[in-house]
Design a protein around this motif. Structure first.
Motif, PDB file in Angstrom:
ATOM      1  N   THR A   9      85.099  25.870  -5.479  1.00  0.00           N
ATOM      2  CA  THR A   9      86.590  25.919  -5.275  1.00  0.00           C
ATOM      3  C   THR A   9      87.526  26.310  -6.197  1.00  0.00           C
ATOM      4  N   HIS A  10      88.366  25.914  -6.612  1.00  0.00           N
ATOM      5  CA  HIS A  10      89.835  27.069  -6.939  1.00  0.00           C
ATOM      6  C   HIS A  10      89.147  25.894  -8.698  1.00  0.00           C
ATOM      7  N   HIS A  11      88.851  24.810  -9.391  1.00  0.00           N
ATOM      8  CA  HIS A  11      88.632  24.576 -10.281  1.00  0.00           C
ATOM      9  C   HIS A  11      87.555  25.259 -11.338  1.00  0.00           C
ATOM     10  N   ALA A  31      81.402  18.496 -10.775  1.00  0.00           N
ATOM     11  CA  ALA A  31      82.085  17.739  -9.689  1.00  0.00           C
ATOM     12  C   ALA A  31      81.560  16.289  -9.352  1.00  0.00           C
ATOM     13  N   GLY A  32      82.469  16.180  -8.958  1.00  0.00           N
ATOM     14  CA  GLY A  32      82.737  13.761  -8.284  1.00  0.00           C
ATOM     15  C   GLY A  32      81.260  13.487  -7.699  1.00  0.00           C
ATOM     16  N   ASP A  33      82.070  13.307  -6.664  1.00  0.00           N
ATOM     17  CA  ASP A  33      80.669  12.563  -5.721  1.00  0.00           C
ATOM     18  C   ASP A  33      80.755  13.855  -4.530  1.00  0.00           C
ATOM     19  N   PHE A  34      79.746  15.116  -4.934  1.00  0.00           N
ATOM     20  CA  PHE A  34      79.213  16.333  -3.993  1.00  0.00           C
ATOM     21  C   PHE A  34      78.567  16.110  -2.940  1.00  0.00           C
ATOM     22  N   LEU A  35      78.564  15.835  -1.775  1.00  0.00           N
ATOM     23  CA  LEU A  35      77.330  15.934  -0.694  1.00  0.00           C
ATOM     24  C   LEU A  35      77.013  14.416  -1.116  1.00  0.00           C
ATOM     25  N   PRO A  84      87.633  15.994  -8.924  1.00  0.00           N
ATOM     26  CA  PRO A  84      87.502  15.704  -8.116  1.00  0.00           C
ATOM     27  C   PRO A  84      87.239  16.117  -6.685  1.00  0.00           C
ATOM     28  N   VAL A  85      86.189  15.837  -7.002  1.00  0.00           N
ATOM     29  CA  VAL A  85      85.583  16.743  -5.654  1.00  0.00           C
ATOM     30  C   VAL A  85      84.320  15.916  -4.627  1.00  0.00           C
ATOM     31  N   PRO A  86      84.728  15.086  -3.776  1.00  0.00           N
ATOM     32  CA  PRO A  86      86.281  15.030  -2.391  1.00  0.00           C
ATOM     33  C   PRO A  86      87.283  15.052  -2.791  1.00  0.00           C
ATOM     34  N   GLY A  87      87.176  13.758  -3.900  1.00  0.00           N
ATOM     35  CA  GLY A  87      88.220  13.262  -3.722  1.00  0.00           C
ATOM     36  C   GLY A  87      88.783  12.101  -4.757  1.00  0.00           C
ATOM     37  N   PRO A  88      89.772  11.259  -5.566  1.00  0.00           N
ATOM     38  CA  PRO A  88      90.261  10.680  -6.107  1.00  0.00           C
ATOM     39  C   PRO A  88      89.165  10.612  -6.847  1.00  0.00           C
ATOM     40  N   LEU A  89      88.246  10.587  -8.672  1.00  0.00           N
ATOM     41  CA  LEU A  89      87.535   9.830  -8.738  1.00  0.00           C
ATOM     42  C   LEU A  89      87.866   8.131  -9.917  1.00  0.00           C
ATOM     43  N   ALA A  90      86.732   7.452  -9.589  1.00  0.00           N
ATOM     44  CA  ALA A  90      87.088   6.286 -10.689  1.00  0.00           C
ATOM     45  C   ALA A  90      86.942   6.375 -12.267  1.00  0.00           C
ATOM     46  N   PRO A  91      87.573   5.633 -12.532  1.00  0.00           N
ATOM     47  CA  PRO A  91      87.805   6.147 -14.488  1.00  0.00           C
ATOM     48  C   PRO A  91      86.027   6.154 -14.516  1.00  0.00           C
ATOM     49  N   ALA A  92      85.709   6.399 -15.754  1.00  0.00           N
ATOM     50  CA  ALA A  92      84.441   6.607 -16.337  1.00  0.00           C
ATOM     51  C   ALA A  92      85.228   6.895 -18.151  1.00  0.00           C
ATOM     52  N   GLU A  93      83.996   6.189 -18.713  1.00  0.00           N
ATOM     53  CA  GLU A  93      83.847   6.351 -20.034  1.00  0.00           C
ATOM     54  C   GLU A  93      83.531   7.443 -20.758  1.00  0.00           C
ATOM     55  N   GLY A  94      84.221   8.052 -21.930  1.00  0.00           N
ATOM     56  CA  GLY A  94      84.087   9.383 -21.946  1.00  0.00           C
ATOM     57  C   GLY A  94      84.393  10.798 -21.427  1.00  0.00           C
ATOM     58  N   VAL A  95      84.737  10.442 -20.431  1.00  0.00           N
ATOM     59  CA  VAL A  95      84.662  11.687 -19.770  1.00  0.00           C
ATOM     60  C   VAL A  95      86.196  12.642 -18.833  1.00  0.00           C
ATOM     61  N   LEU A  96      86.681  13.555 -19.385  1.00  0.00           N
ATOM     62  CA  LEU A  96      87.717  13.107 -18.838  1.00  0.00           C
ATOM     63  C   LEU A  96      87.765  14.230 -17.328  1.00  0.00           C
ATOM     64  N   ASP A  97      88.882  14.079 -16.427  1.00  0.00           N
ATOM     65  CA  ASP A  97      89.191  13.708 -15.360  1.00  0.00           C
ATOM     66  C   ASP A  97      90.081  15.135 -15.520  1.00  0.00           C
ATOM     67  N   LEU A 127      93.540  16.726 -17.684  1.00  0.00           N
ATOM     68  CA  LEU A 127      93.824  18.085 -18.937  1.00  0.00           C
ATOM     69  C   LEU A 127      94.563  18.807 -19.162  1.00  0.00           C
ATOM     70  N   PRO A 128      96.130  18.610 -18.292  1.00  0.00           N
ATOM     71  CA  PRO A 128      97.146  19.374 -19.319  1.00  0.00           C
ATOM     72  C   PRO A 128      97.795  18.449 -20.745  1.00  0.00           C
ATOM     73  N   GLY A 129      97.758  17.387 -20.256  1.00  0.00           N
ATOM     74  CA  GLY A 129      98.015  16.701 -21.868  1.00  0.00           C
ATOM     75  C   GLY A 129      97.011  16.555 -22.612  1.00  0.00           C
ATOM     76  N   VAL A 130      95.357  17.115 -22.768  1.00  0.00           N
ATOM     77  CA  VAL A 130      94.422  17.475 -24.205  1.00  0.00           C
ATOM     78  C   VAL A 130      94.081  18.959 -24.340  1.00  0.00           C
ATOM     79  N   ALA A 131      95.224  19.334 -23.299  1.00  0.00           N
ATOM     80  CA  ALA A 131      95.064  21.349 -23.835  1.00  0.00           C
ATOM     81  C   ALA A 131      96.453  21.354 -24.725  1.00  0.00           C
ATOM     82  N   GLN A 132      97.439  19.985 -24.700  1.00  0.00           N
ATOM     83  CA  GLN A 132      98.515  20.003 -25.356  1.00  0.00           C
ATOM     84  C   GLN A 132      98.149  20.205 -27.210  1.00  0.00           C
ATOM     85  N   ARG A 133      96.773  19.582 -27.110  1.00  0.00           N
ATOM     86  CA  ARG A 133      96.374  19.724 -28.877  1.00  0.00           C
ATOM     87  C   ARG A 133      96.152  20.761 -29.374  1.00  0.00           C
TER      88      ARG A 133
END
Length: 516
Positions: free
Chosen positions: A68-70, A112-116, A143-156, A160-166
């Motif tokens: 994917t483009h990601h 990847a999130g939940d792939f295949l 997010p492959v194939p779609g939205p992800l449920a929140p997970a502790e200690g993981v960046l979705d 990323l744009p907000g994290v990049a500002q650091r």
């Protein structure tokens, strides 16, 4: 001839592509359409995210995700941050992935999130056990194939744009400036005949040089639209795909999961002109081609399995390719020989073309193909012994393949010194499969060979000595837990004993005889 631009490093190639091709489309992935200028901005963002997560120049960043483009943005972002890329085969089990993460000492993982239908991150955590992965500091989920449920200690990905500002842009620009042609760009793991995978290290100059050679042989230009079915985790998809696009300005169209009809839809809708792939891909396209507008197709590059001359002719006549080329390479050399436009179907079918990318090709007395040149790998990760075995004192890489050169320098692959076989375009080393099967209670002896398969080229067949203790289902269930799909034997035959010579070596040619 293709117009390419060779930068000193992959970050330099990203910048040069943005300058040269700016508003042209770089990546088209569904609704996502990035120009080369926008690709640079996304790459810079990922580089800042990696830096914010503690990734330092020279650290390793692993990617375990489909095309994917990601993947493109993350890989180039890792390079831009000064890191070394470690692609992970998406077919690997959690245990196989953990092994690569530990051996590469990866500091970041993009997954990847939940792939295949598989939660890859959960599989990695389970396989890592209580020991965990203490060196892994940053995990980014795609997010492959779609939205992800929140997970502790993981960046979705959306975070990323907000994290990049650091991290200021100037910091990653300085890192990109500091990457040199001889720095290690990537470590691609490939199975070994001893049953343990080896990490093939290449430099930035080498990754770019083989991409340039591939582009020149295929006459790829900025007018091309390049559909990439070959996995990005493989050198073909990554170096002959992503990097070729950067050097030439060709538009990249990744396909996450191969599907014949969706591929043909994409060819029609996006006017695809370049489509490499294993012979099985083109064979699957032929029955679906009638009635399709495939007039945009220009170039096909294939190999990794026998290519009948009738297939070459049908690819030209029925799929509309004006040029069909074959090539030969391996992870340690990427692309060593390649046919050229204008070669006749017999040459394309019978040979893998002539030397390219600065390689010399020689045939040893045993018939083994030897390669030498500036783009032979730097060596295997943390394995000087294996490196010395593979590359002799005169700089020749011993490929383990047997072949012959004709009067025009065209290389024909005739056999393999080792037992490796190719399943669906992926190398499978029986020793690795056998080593896994020997851990199954009840297996007294085992040998695995490749047997012909009409769709995949070759598949594995396991000959097992078990004294009646096991069933075929037992073997398949064991393999599903421990081996990637392409490595798993498709059939099992129980035998009272394995044929061996006087020195005790298994005579595999006798095992495969009935299936040949």
């Amino acid at each position: 001839m293709a117009e390419t631009h060779i930068a000193r490093s992959i970050p330099g190639a990203v910048r040069a592509a943005a300058e040269r091709f700016g508003s042209r489309e770089a990546v088209v992935d569904g609704d996502v359409r990035l120009t080369f200028a926008e690709l640079l901005e996304h790459v810079q963002m990922l580089a800042r995210v990696f830096a914010a997560g503690g990734v330092r120049p020279g650290d390793r960043v692993a990617i375990n995700s489909p095309n994917t483009h990601h993947w493109v943005v993350a890989a180039l972002g890792a390079h831009y941050a000064g890191a070394t890329l470690v692609p992970v085969n998406t077919r690997f089990t959690g245990a196989e992935t953990v092994d690569l993460l530990r051996r590469s000492r990866a500091r970041a993982l993009v997954v990847a999130g939940d792939f295949l239908g598989t939660d890859r991150l959960a599989g990695i955590h389970e396989a890592a056990g209580e020991a965990g992965l203490p060196e892994l500091g940053t995990v980014i989920r795609i997010p492959v194939p779609g939205p992800l449920a929140p997970a502790e200690g993981v960046l979705d990905w959306p975070d990323l744009p907000g994290v990049a500002q650091r991290v200021p842009l100037t910091e990653v620009e300085a890192r990109a400036d500091a990457v040199s042609p001889d720095d290690v760009s990537d470590i691609l793991f490939t199975s070994g005949t001893t049953g343990r995978s080896k990490g093939v290290q290449s430099a930035h100059r080498q990754a770019l040089a083989v991409a340039q050679a591939w582009a020149e042989c295929g006459e790829v230009t900025e007018t091309d639209r390049y559909l990439v079915v070959n996995p990005f985790f493989h050198s073909f998809g990554y170096k002959a795909g992503i990097l070729v696009s950067l050097l030439t300005g060709a538009t990249l169209l990744p396909q996450a999961v191969f599907d014949t009809r969706s591929l043909l839809d994409l060819v029609e809708a996006e006017r695809v002109s370049v489509l490499p792939g294993a012979p099985a891909i083109f064979q699957s396209l032929l029955p679906e081609a009638p009635g399709r507008d495939l007039s945009s197709l220009r170039l096909a590059v294939t190999g990794a399995a026998p290519v009948p001359v009738t297939l070459v002719e049908r690819m030209r006549d029925e799929l509309g390719f004006r040029t069909v080329l074959t090539a030969y390479g391996l992870t340690e050399a990427v692309v060593a020989t390649m046919c050229r436009p204008g070669d006749d179907p017999e040459t394309v079918s019978r040979t893998s073309g002539r030397a390219t990318a600065g390689f010399e090709v020689a045939i040893a007395g045993s018939g083994e193909i030897l390669l030498r040149g500036p783009n032979v790998m730097l060596g295997y990760l943390d394995d000087p012994g294996a490196t010395a075995t593979a590359i002799d004192a005169d700089g020749w890489l011993h490929t383990g393949d047997v072949g012959a050169l004709d009067a025009n320098g065209n290389l024909t692959i005739t056999d393999r010194l080792k037992d490796m076989y190719i399943c669906g375009g992926f190398n499978v080393y029986p020793a690795e499969v056998e080593q896994a099967l020997r851990r199954l209670d009840g297996v007294e002896d085992v040998a695995v060979v490749g047997v012909p398969d009409g769709r995949l080229g070759e598949v594995g067949k396991a000959f097992v000595v078990s004294g009646g203790q096991l069933s075929e289902d037992d073997v398949h269930a064991f393999c599903r837990e421990r081996l990637a799909n392409y490595k798993r034997p498709r059939s099992v035959e129980f035998v009272p004993e394995l044929p061996r010579n006087a020195s005790g070596k298994v005579l595999k040619r006798l095992l495969g005889k009935e299936d040949a």
